[in-house]
Design a protein around this motif. Structure first.
Motif, PDB file in Angstrom:
ATOM      1  N   ALA A   1      54.803  59.704  32.840  1.00  0.00           N
ATOM      2  CA  ALA A   1      55.755  60.713  32.372  1.00  0.00           C
ATOM      3  C   ALA A   1      55.214  61.492  31.181  1.00  0.00           C
ATOM      4  CB  ALA A   1      57.083  60.054  32.003  1.00  0.00           C
ATOM      5  N   LEU A   2      54.286  60.924  30.441  1.00  0.00           N
ATOM      6  CA  LEU A   2      53.718  61.632  29.287  1.00  0.00           C
ATOM      7  C   LEU A   2      52.461  62.416  29.645  1.00  0.00           C
ATOM      8  CD1 LEU A   2      54.196  58.934  26.525  1.00  0.00           C
ATOM      9  CD2 LEU A   2      55.504  61.028  26.866  1.00  0.00           C
ATOM     10  N   VAL A   3      51.572  61.810  30.390  1.00  0.00           N
ATOM     11  CA  VAL A   3      50.265  62.422  30.640  1.00  0.00           C
ATOM     12  C   VAL A   3      50.329  63.509  31.715  1.00  0.00           C
ATOM     13  CG1 VAL A   3      47.910  61.982  31.431  1.00  0.00           C
ATOM     14  CG2 VAL A   3      49.020  60.382  29.861  1.00  0.00           C
ATOM     15  N   GLU A   4      50.798  63.171  32.888  1.00  0.00           N
ATOM     16  CA  GLU A   4      50.754  64.116  34.007  1.00  0.00           C
ATOM     17  C   GLU A   4      51.569  65.380  33.753  1.00  0.00           C
ATOM     18  OE1 GLU A   4      51.777  66.128  37.620  1.00  0.00           O
ATOM     19  OE2 GLU A   4      53.175  64.901  36.463  1.00  0.00           O
ATOM     20  N   PRO A   5      52.828  65.282  33.341  1.00  0.00           N
ATOM     21  CA  PRO A   5      53.573  66.521  33.096  1.00  0.00           C
ATOM     22  C   PRO A   5      53.042  67.330  31.912  1.00  0.00           C
ATOM     23  CG  PRO A   5      55.079  64.712  33.454  1.00  0.00           C
ATOM     24  CD  PRO A   5      53.713  64.129  33.296  1.00  0.00           C
ATOM     25  N   ALA A   6      52.500  66.665  30.915  1.00  0.00           N
ATOM     26  CA  ALA A   6      51.950  67.407  29.778  1.00  0.00           C
ATOM     27  C   ALA A   6      50.802  68.302  30.252  1.00  0.00           C
ATOM     28  CB  ALA A   6      51.468  66.448  28.690  1.00  0.00           C
ATOM     29  N   VAL A   7      49.926  67.751  31.059  1.00  0.00           N
ATOM     30  CA  VAL A   7      48.817  68.531  31.609  1.00  0.00           C
ATOM     31  C   VAL A   7      49.359  69.613  32.541  1.00  0.00           C
ATOM     32  CG1 VAL A   7      46.778  68.414  33.100  1.00  0.00           C
ATOM     33  CG2 VAL A   7      47.159  66.657  31.352  1.00  0.00           C
ATOM     34  N   ASN A   8      50.315  69.251  33.375  1.00  0.00           N
ATOM     35  CA  ASN A   8      50.895  70.206  34.315  1.00  0.00           C
ATOM     36  C   ASN A   8      51.639  71.330  33.601  1.00  0.00           C
ATOM     37  OD1 ASN A   8      50.818  70.712  37.031  1.00  0.00           O
ATOM     38  ND2 ASN A   8      51.882  68.831  37.568  1.00  0.00           N
ATOM     39  N   THR A   9      52.285  71.032  32.499  1.00  0.00           N
ATOM     40  CA  THR A   9      53.017  72.056  31.744  1.00  0.00           C
ATOM     41  C   THR A   9      52.057  73.100  31.191  1.00  0.00           C
ATOM     42  OG1 THR A   9      54.770  70.514  31.209  1.00  0.00           O
ATOM     43  CG2 THR A   9      54.566  72.440  29.792  1.00  0.00           C
ATOM     44  N   VAL A  10      50.928  72.656  30.680  1.00  0.00           N
ATOM     45  CA  VAL A  10      49.915  73.590  30.191  1.00  0.00           C
ATOM     46  C   VAL A  10      49.393  74.431  31.352  1.00  0.00           C
ATOM     47  CG1 VAL A  10      47.625  73.780  29.131  1.00  0.00           C
ATOM     48  CG2 VAL A  10      49.298  72.151  28.225  1.00  0.00           C
ATOM     49  N   ALA A  11      49.122  73.783  32.485  1.00  0.00           N
ATOM     50  CA  ALA A  11      48.648  74.512  33.663  1.00  0.00           C
ATOM     51  C   ALA A  11      49.692  75.529  34.122  1.00  0.00           C
ATOM     52  CB  ALA A  11      48.321  73.539  34.789  1.00  0.00           C
ATOM     53  N   TYR A  12      50.951  75.145  34.091  1.00  0.00           N
ATOM     54  CA  TYR A  12      52.037  76.047  34.499  1.00  0.00           C
ATOM     55  C   TYR A  12      52.110  77.266  33.579  1.00  0.00           C
ATOM     56  CZ  TYR A  12      56.796  77.715  35.366  1.00  0.00           C
ATOM     57  OH  TYR A  12      57.882  78.493  35.647  1.00  0.00           O
ATOM     58  N   TYR A  13      51.956  77.065  32.295  1.00  0.00           N
ATOM     59  CA  TYR A  13      51.986  78.164  31.339  1.00  0.00           C
ATOM     60  C   TYR A  13      50.905  79.201  31.679  1.00  0.00           C
ATOM     61  CZ  TYR A  13      51.365  80.738  26.999  1.00  0.00           C
ATOM     62  OH  TYR A  13      51.219  81.741  26.076  1.00  0.00           O
ATOM     63  N   PHE A  14      49.690  78.719  31.930  1.00  0.00           N
ATOM     64  CA  PHE A  14      48.610  79.641  32.268  1.00  0.00           C
ATOM     65  C   PHE A  14      48.801  80.247  33.655  1.00  0.00           C
ATOM     66  CE2 PHE A  14      46.599  77.266  28.797  1.00  0.00           C
ATOM     67  CZ  PHE A  14      46.246  78.346  28.001  1.00  0.00           C
TER      68      PHE A  14
END
Length: 68
Positions: A33-46
């Motif tokens: 819940a901490l690692v995967e969505p954090a990376v995905n959130t950054v990817a989503y922003y870009f």
């Protein structure tokens, strides 16, 4: 940015639920819940930035006169 944060909250919840459901471990669910969505959130922003640029180019092209 509000849309991105809202998406992150949903994503954290889903990632924890999936991790916990698959492993039965609160620790593994929490790490997922901490690692995967954090990376995905950054990817989503870009991803959103790229799509805004693509849409702006399409809009600019539609305003140009036709060349024959």
């Amino acid at each position: 940015m509000t849309k991105t944060l809202s998406f992150a909250a949903v994503h954290f919840t889903v990632a924890f639920g999936v991790g916990y459901a698959l492993t039965g471990s609160v620790v593994v669910g929490s790490v997922m819940a901490l690692v995967e969505p954090a990376v995905n959130t950054v990817a989503y922003y870009f991803h959103e930035k790229v799509w805004r640029r693509i849409e702006a180019r399409r809009a600019a092209r539609s305003l140009q006169p036709l060349r024959i």
